[in-house]
Write a protein that holds these residues in place. Structure first.
Motif, short mmCIF file in Angstrom:
data_model
loop_
_atom_site.label_atom_id
_atom_site.label_comp_id
_atom_site.label_asym_id
_atom_site.label_seq_id
_atom_site.Cartn_x
_atom_site.Cartn_y
_atom_site.Cartn_z
N HIS A 145 1.88 4.96 15.21
CA HIS A 145 1.49 4.26 14.73
C HIS A 145 -0.78 5.06 14.40
CE1 HIS A 145 1.68 0.26 15.62
NE2 HIS A 145 2.96 0.43 14.07
N SER A 175 0.72 -1.13 0.20
CA SER A 175 0.33 0.44 0.38
C SER A 175 1.21 1.34 0.24
CB SER A 175 -0.83 0.03 1.35
OG SER A 175 -0.14 -0.12 2.46
N LEU A 206 1.22 6.08 -1.88
CA LEU A 206 1.56 7.38 -1.66
C LEU A 206 2.33 7.50 -2.10
CD1 LEU A 206 2.03 6.69 2.09
CD2 LEU A 206 -0.12 6.84 1.23
N ARG A 261 -2.53 6.30 11.85
CA ARG A 261 -4.05 6.35 11.18
C ARG A 261 -4.77 6.83 10.84
NH1 ARG A 261 -2.89 2.67 16.49
NH2 ARG A 261 -3.45 1.41 15.99
N GLN A 262 -4.15 9.02 11.83
CA GLN A 262 -5.04 10.15 11.26
C GLN A 262 -4.99 10.53 9.53
OE1 GLN A 262 -3.13 12.72 13.77
NE2 GLN A 262 -3.23 11.58 15.76
N HIS A 263 -3.65 9.69 9.03
CA HIS A 263 -3.54 9.56 7.42
C HIS A 263 -4.31 8.81 6.92
CE1 HIS A 263 -1.24 13.20 9.54
NE2 HIS A 263 -1.25 13.43 8.34
N GLY A 264 -5.11 7.98 7.63
CA GLY A 264 -5.58 6.97 6.51
C GLY A 264 -4.77 5.79 6.43
N VAL A 265 -3.55 5.88 6.92
CA VAL A 265 -2.24 4.72 6.32
C VAL A 265 -2.43 3.34 8.01
CG1 VAL A 265 -0.16 3.84 6.22
CG2 VAL A 265 -0.66 6.96 5.13
N SER A 266 -2.36 2.22 6.92
CA SER A 266 -2.37 1.51 7.50
C SER A 266 -0.62 1.15 8.73
CB SER A 266 -1.85 -0.22 7.15
OG SER A 266 -0.65 -1.23 7.54
N GLN A 284 2.85 12.88 0.92
CA GLN A 284 2.08 12.41 1.80
C GLN A 284 2.98 11.53 2.53
OE1 GLN A 284 -0.65 9.74 -1.37
NE2 GLN A 284 -2.23 10.87 0.45
#
Length: 430
Positions: A175, A33, A37, A179-184, A41
């Motif tokens: 982490h 994933s 990016l 999460r705040q940026h939509g990344v695993s 980003q």
């Protein structure tokens, strides 16, 4: 160690230990994933993590205090383990520096058209998943994340138990930002601080694309001798500095003191001073500043005679004094009669990390630099500069002491590989 495919995963019954096979699978998926990016980003996320390090510094320092409470201050690793306001500020600064660096991805490193019309292009790409094994150095958690994330790599971290609370807090903060940026959050994963987890990482064929150990000689030797995944050796440094017969005293005093006492627990710290026989009369002046830091000197017979009664922390050297990475306020001194003797000593005892010469004679300096087989060879400068940030690389994931692949401080370019893109018009091979 067992093959990963034959591992009895249920044997890991520690409730804090995840199913490691599942962990490796999730990290591998998440690594794909990262290709989605943009560099912008990635940079925004790195800057957000840097901000979080500062805003959450009280949490980080509290976790670090838990780790420090379990270690004696006299332990040479204490300095490496300790985090402070300034060190956190430096970590955040280095992460922001990484965000400003050009992306190492998508660079065309070779391009050509064959006589048959096939168009070939070689471009830089991530390794995929990088495994990092390190000891009591919580700053490595942030450095590895920043460099891996910027270069499009996921990372699996295996820290030592001495720094476990510090590492877990650091990864937790990272982490939250992901999460705040939509990344695993699986793109950076911290394994349990157990020997079993180390073994599984080293045997994670198909999951870990590259493993980098960062620590003492025992750790590096174990990883090299045990791993079934590709390994780059880093870190262990037995560092020598040669003060030549034509060395400048003022330069020498500053260089030697900085190389030894700036931070004694790091791999670029000076372990052995080689001094030319003709300059023994100047030895007291050369080592004088180190007395303020209570540096114990292990001197050979000639150096001992020159320092006896003039330097307060003096002991006789033994065979074990040379070739030892002290990581402490300790220094060996060896007297040599020529540059050839100095070079022979380095050949025998050096680790291929960093070596230095102090001399005003250009020919001697060039001879030293040409002969010494090390990743970094200095002339009239301290080995304390062997550092990715100091080299303008933003940060470092380690200092490679091997010759195949990266050598010296490793940063963004060193943790990418390449692939060939071939375009044709229907050609077939005869």
């Amino acid at each position: 160690m067992t093959n990963i495919s034959n591992t009895n995963w249920s044997a890991y019954s520690d409730p804090q230990s995840p199913d490691l096979r599942g962990v490796f699978e999730r990290v591998k998926r998440a690594s794909k994933s990262l290709a989605l990016l943009s560099d912008t980003q990635r940079n925004d996320i790195l800057n957000a993590v840097a901000d979080a390090i500062i805003s959450d510094k009280d949490k980080i320092l509290a976790a670090n205090a838990e780790d420090l409470a379990k270690m004696e201050r006299s332990n040479p690793l204490y300095d490496r383990l300790q985090l402070t306001d300034q060190r956190l500020a430096d970590i955040a600064h280095d992460m922001r520096n990484v965000a400003t660096l050009p992306s190492p991805l998508g660079h065309i490193t070779k391009q050509k058209t064959l006589p048959n019309g096939l168009r070939l292009c070689r471009i830089s790409v991530p390794f995929g998943v990088i495994g990092m094994i390190y000891e009591a150095r919580p700053n490595v958690t942030y450095d590895v994340f920043s460099l891996c994330f910027k270069s499009g790599n996921a990372c699996v971290l295996k820290g030592g138990k001495d720094a476990d609370a510090s590492n877990r807090m650091g990864v937790s903060i990272i982490h939250d930002v992901l999460r705040q940026h939509g990344v695993s959050p699986d793109v950076v994963t911290l394994l349990p601080a157990t020997h079993e987890a180390t073994g599984e990482m080293l045997n994670a064929v198909g999951y870990i694309d590259l493993c980098i150990p960062r620590g003492g000689r025992k750790l590096i030797d174990f990883v090299r001798d045990t791993a079934r995944v590709p390994v780059i050796e880093t870190g262990a440094g037995v560092v020598n500095t040669y003060f030549d017969k034509d060395g400048d005293i003022e330069k020498g005093r500053a260089i030697i003191n900085n190389a030894k006492t700036r931070r004694v627990s790091v791999c670029n710290a000076l372990d052995c001073l080689l001094v030319h026989l003709d300059r023994l009369a100047n030895l007291v002046e050369l080592v004088k500043p180190m007395a303020e830091k209570h540096v114990i000197i292990y001197a050979d017979s000639q150096a001992y005679a020159a320092l006896n009664g003039k330097y307060p922390y003096l002991e006789h050297a033994t065979d074990e004094s040379f070739g030892t990475e002290f990581m402490d306020y300790k220094l060996a001194i060896k007297t040599v009669a020529s540059i050839d003797e100095a070079l022979a000593h380095i050949d025998e005892y050096g680790s291929g990390h960093s070596e230095a010469i102090i001399t005003e004679d250009t020919e001697t300096a060039r001879q030293f630099q040409a002969h010494v087989d090390a990743a970094c060879v200095y002339w009239n400068a301290p080995t304390s500069f062997t550092d990715g940030a100091q080299f303008g690389l933003g940060a470092e994931i380690g200092i490679s002491t091997q010759k195949l692949g990266p050598r010296g401080p490793m940063a963004l370019e060193e943790i990418t590989t390449y692939k060939w893109l071939i375009e044709g018009e229907g050609q077939v091979r005869a």
